[in-house]
Design a protein around this motif. Structure first.
Motif, PDB file in Angstrom:
ATOM      1  N   ARG A  82       0.855  -1.111  -0.120  1.00  0.00           N
ATOM      2  CA  ARG A  82       0.100  -0.011  -0.054  1.00  0.00           C
ATOM      3  C   ARG A  82       0.961   1.030   0.072  1.00  0.00           C
ATOM      4  O   ARG A  82       0.681   2.255  -0.825  1.00  0.00           O
ATOM      5  CB  ARG A  82      -0.952  -0.045   1.285  1.00  0.00           C
ATOM      6  N   ARG A  83       1.924   1.235   0.591  1.00  0.00           N
ATOM      7  CA  ARG A  83       2.777   2.329   0.745  1.00  0.00           C
ATOM      8  C   ARG A  83       3.497   2.705  -0.713  1.00  0.00           C
ATOM      9  O   ARG A  83       3.567   3.731  -1.240  1.00  0.00           O
ATOM     10  CB  ARG A  83       3.928   2.358   1.893  1.00  0.00           C
TER      11      ARG A  83
ATOM     12  N   TRP B  21       0.704   3.944  -2.947  1.00  0.00           N
ATOM     13  CA  TRP B  21       0.397   5.124  -2.958  1.00  0.00           C
ATOM     14  C   TRP B  21       1.555   6.182  -3.432  1.00  0.00           C
ATOM     15  O   TRP B  21       1.223   7.212  -3.992  1.00  0.00           O
ATOM     16  CB  TRP B  21       0.379   5.308  -1.398  1.00  0.00           C
TER      17      TRP B  21
ATOM     18  N   THR C 212       1.405   6.217  -7.233  1.00  0.00           N
ATOM     19  CA  THR C 212       0.201   6.879  -7.936  1.00  0.00           C
ATOM     20  C   THR C 212       0.085   8.394  -7.484  1.00  0.00           C
ATOM     21  O   THR C 212      -0.259   9.025  -8.513  1.00  0.00           O
ATOM     22  CB  THR C 212      -1.156   6.398  -7.079  1.00  0.00           C
ATOM     23  N   ARG C 213       0.752   8.818  -6.388  1.00  0.00           N
ATOM     24  CA  ARG C 213       0.925  10.352  -6.225  1.00  0.00           C
ATOM     25  C   ARG C 213       1.994  10.688  -7.332  1.00  0.00           C
ATOM     26  O   ARG C 213       1.736  11.987  -7.824  1.00  0.00           O
ATOM     27  CB  ARG C 213       1.551  10.503  -4.808  1.00  0.00           C
TER      28      ARG C 213
ATOM     29  N   VAL D 251      -5.543  10.933  -2.621  1.00  0.00           N
ATOM     30  CA  VAL D 251      -4.361  10.581  -2.827  1.00  0.00           C
ATOM     31  C   VAL D 251      -3.006  11.464  -2.916  1.00  0.00           C
ATOM     32  O   VAL D 251      -2.202  11.602  -2.064  1.00  0.00           O
ATOM     33  CB  VAL D 251      -4.001   9.434  -4.008  1.00  0.00           C
TER      34      VAL D 251
ATOM     35  N   PRO E 179      -0.630   6.539   3.023  1.00  0.00           N
ATOM     36  CA  PRO E 179      -2.190   6.136   2.579  1.00  0.00           C
ATOM     37  C   PRO E 179      -2.840   6.313   3.848  1.00  0.00           C
ATOM     38  O   PRO E 179      -2.571   6.326   4.826  1.00  0.00           O
ATOM     39  CB  PRO E 179      -1.759   4.443   2.772  1.00  0.00           C
TER      40      PRO E 179
END
Length: 600
Positions: A306-307, A310, A313-314, A340, A346
């Motif tokens: 998840r980190r 994230w 995606t950023r 986000v 996250p």
């Protein structure tokens, strides 16, 4: 002249959009490039489906990407009895799909070409339909409907059905920007000379989502495109296979890295070709499709994934400009993207998952800034939800809680509709239609009676509605939501909202298990339709409550089946669904499935 008028001109006199061939079969003009790697179990079916298209297919070029399972030998033996089949074996595995497709494209001698993966099939008549459409419209590309077939269930889901609802001719892709959403390369017939003249090829090597870039290169060349509603490709989805396809294997963050890179390159290709509107649409498609799909699955991943997700995606979304965010600012994908970008770590993953669902659900809390402006949360006030105030009620991300309690004395379903910054009360919700839709066959639907929605005490008219009840169900005032034995239906916590922002509407009904058990072991998805005072409606799914005693498998006595195993559960997107297993056979099938999971 607009696209619609040109389409009408092109198909004038041909109601089915297939030209004036008067039933003649198209001549042998098509090559089908089949690619495969270690897929001996399926590749012959794919090749045979191409050969079975008939005389329109001049050649089938099968490219084996250096398989180790005997696939090449199977193809060679098949070619001995089929002169149209040419087998090419690559000396080294490329690691992806792009290189073998390019190899096949280089070997093609036919005027038209299409692509087929070794684990999929072409349905009967696909090539004839595409070829007739391409020639009748003088189009460089003909494209038809692809269906995703889940195996082994056989459930079929059409891919981009809106795009293929009717016959159409699109003179230039910019006149129908939704073409960007169909990133598949396999449901299309291409004029070979057009691809070669414009240098349109697939990315080489291990490049997942190569068809995203290929499609962008195709649209950048501005081909004339014929669209047909015919089924032209069957995409097999085998999630239980030991080795998932490249695109289906989303367990590692590298898959997301590859997808964002493919989408970035597609945008740059379109923008570089001067196709600004198509480029904008490509970015919007990323938010609405790709981003939402992966957000729904974030809860299945560990903290490290998840980190990393994230952060990736950023970085990708940081390239978007103000115009990208200004279009349809209340769309769920744009709201998710803004959250986000606004948070370096996250956050709010359960709430983002709900918003990523289809249809979207904006779950509480419903925060406001000091001046009363709706915002995402107290912690992220820079993400404004003000555009929701102008969104029509039929498109609002309404949140409904659902609690299902199976029992020997009956199975009860309780629903709770949340307010959304006053928009729900303004629209006046009156009833909710309840239906259960079979997961493997969406045409099998069990409908319940329409239920009245009873408002809580904070909503105007609550006193009059509190005692109302409809056939097969009852209205349940919000004040009873926390009573003993009924579960906790507490409304969203207040966050500086105006009066009525915490209000809810509720309904309750019995669930008849008999029709749900009739098809045998199966899964049912809950679907709701909220109807409002002015006649408008909104189709929604419901958030599955997970309190004590909920989402447990129960054995319910049945006069017809003896016993029915019933298990409410929450989907990846947080929605309520129901597994049903009737009778001894159903119980045994559940036990066997559980044993397999334990052993593996």
């Amino acid at each position: 002249m607009n696209a619609e008028s040109e389409t009408a001109r092109d198909t004038e006199g041909h109601a089915d959009g297939r030209g004036d061939r008067h039933g003649e079969r198209p001549p042998a003009q098509v090559a089908v490039v089949v690619i495969g790697y270690d897929d001996a179990a399926h590749v012959k079916d794919a090749v045979r489906s191409a050969l079975a298209q008939g005389p329109a297919v001049r050649e089938v070029v099968a490219v084996d990407d250096c398989s180790r399972d005997g696939s090449a030998g199977l193809l060679e033996r098949l070619s001995a009895s089929e002169p149209r089949l040419k087998v090419i074996r690559r000396r080294a595995n490329s690691g992806g799909c792009g290189t073998p497709r390019n190899t096949g494209l280089d070997a093609v001698t036919s005027p038209y070409v299409m692509f087929l993966d070794s684990d999929d099939v072409l349905p009967p008549g696909a090539v004839d339909a595409l070829l007739t459409a391409a020639e009748g419209a003088h189009a460089e590309v003909a494209s038809g409907l692809c269906v995703r077939r889940e195996l082994p269930s056989g459930r079929e889901v059409p891919w981009q059905p809106r795009l293929y609802a009717l016959h159409a001719v699109v003179p230039r892709p910019a006149q129908r920007t939704r073409l960007v959403h169909d990133t598949l390369c396999v449901n299309k017939l291409y004029r070979t000379a057009f691809l070669r003249a414009h240098g349109i090829r697939f990315p080489e090597g291990r490049f997942p989502y190569e068809d995203v870039v290929f499609t962008a290169r195709l649209l950048a060349a501005a081909p004339r495109i014929a669209l047909i509603p015919d089924r032209v490709y069957v995409w097999h989805v085998r999630r239980s296979e030991a080795r998932l396809s490249i695109s289906l294997d989303r367990s590692g963050v590298e898959n997301w890295r590859a997808r964002t890179e493919a989408c970035r390159q597609a945008y740059e290709v379109l923008l570089g070709a001067g196709q600004k509107e198509l480029a904008r649409t490509a970015r919007a498609k990323f938010l609405d499709h790709d981003l939402r799909m992966y957000v729904r699955e974030l809860g299945l991943r560990d903290a490290a994934y998840r980190r990393a997700w994230w952060e990736l995606t950023r970085a990708h979304l940081a390239e978007y400009d103000a115009d990208d965010w200004a279009r349809n600012p209340a769309a769920p994908g744009r709201l998710i993207g803004r959250v986000v970008l606004a948070s370096p770590e996250p956050c709010d993953l359960p709430r983002l998952r709900e918003l990523a669902a289809r249809p979207a659900r904006l779950y509480p809390p419903y925060a406001r800034a000091a001046d009363g402006t709706p915002v995402w949360s107290d912690a992220i006030p820079q993400v404004l939800l003000e555009p929701l105030r102008a969104r029509p009620v039929r498109a609002l991300p309404l949140a409904v809680d659902a609690e299902l309690r199976p029992g020997a004395r009956g199975t009860r379903l309780r629903l709770r509709l949340h307010e959304l910054y006053g928009r729900v009360a303004q629209a006046g919700p009156e009833t909710v239609d309840v239906e259960w839709r079979h997961r493997d066959d969406g045409d099998v639907v069990v409908r319940a009676a329409s239920l009245p929605l009873a408002p809580c005490a904070g909503v105007p008219g609550a006193d009059e509605a509190a005692g109302s009840a409809g056939p097969g169900g009852s209205a349940d005032p919000a004040g009873r939501g926390g009573s003993a034995g009924r579960g906790n239906f507490a409304g969203p916590a207040g966050h500086g909202g105006s009066a009525g922002s915490d209000c809810t509407w509720s309904a309750e009904t019995a669930v008849d298990l008999l029709p749900l058990a009739a098809p045998g072991v199966g899964t049912w998805d809950l679907r709701l339709r909220i109807r409002f005072r002015d006649g408008a409606s909104r189709d929604v799914t419901a958030h599955a409550l997970t309190g004590a005693g909920l989402l447990r498998r129960r054995a319910v006595p049945s006069a017809r089946h003896g016993v029915v195993l019933v298990q409410p559960y929450t989907t990846h997107s947080g929605a309520l669904a129901l597994r049903v297993a009737p009778g001894v056979r159903g119980v045994l099938s559940v036990a066997r499935a559980r044993l397999r999971r334990l052993l593996h």
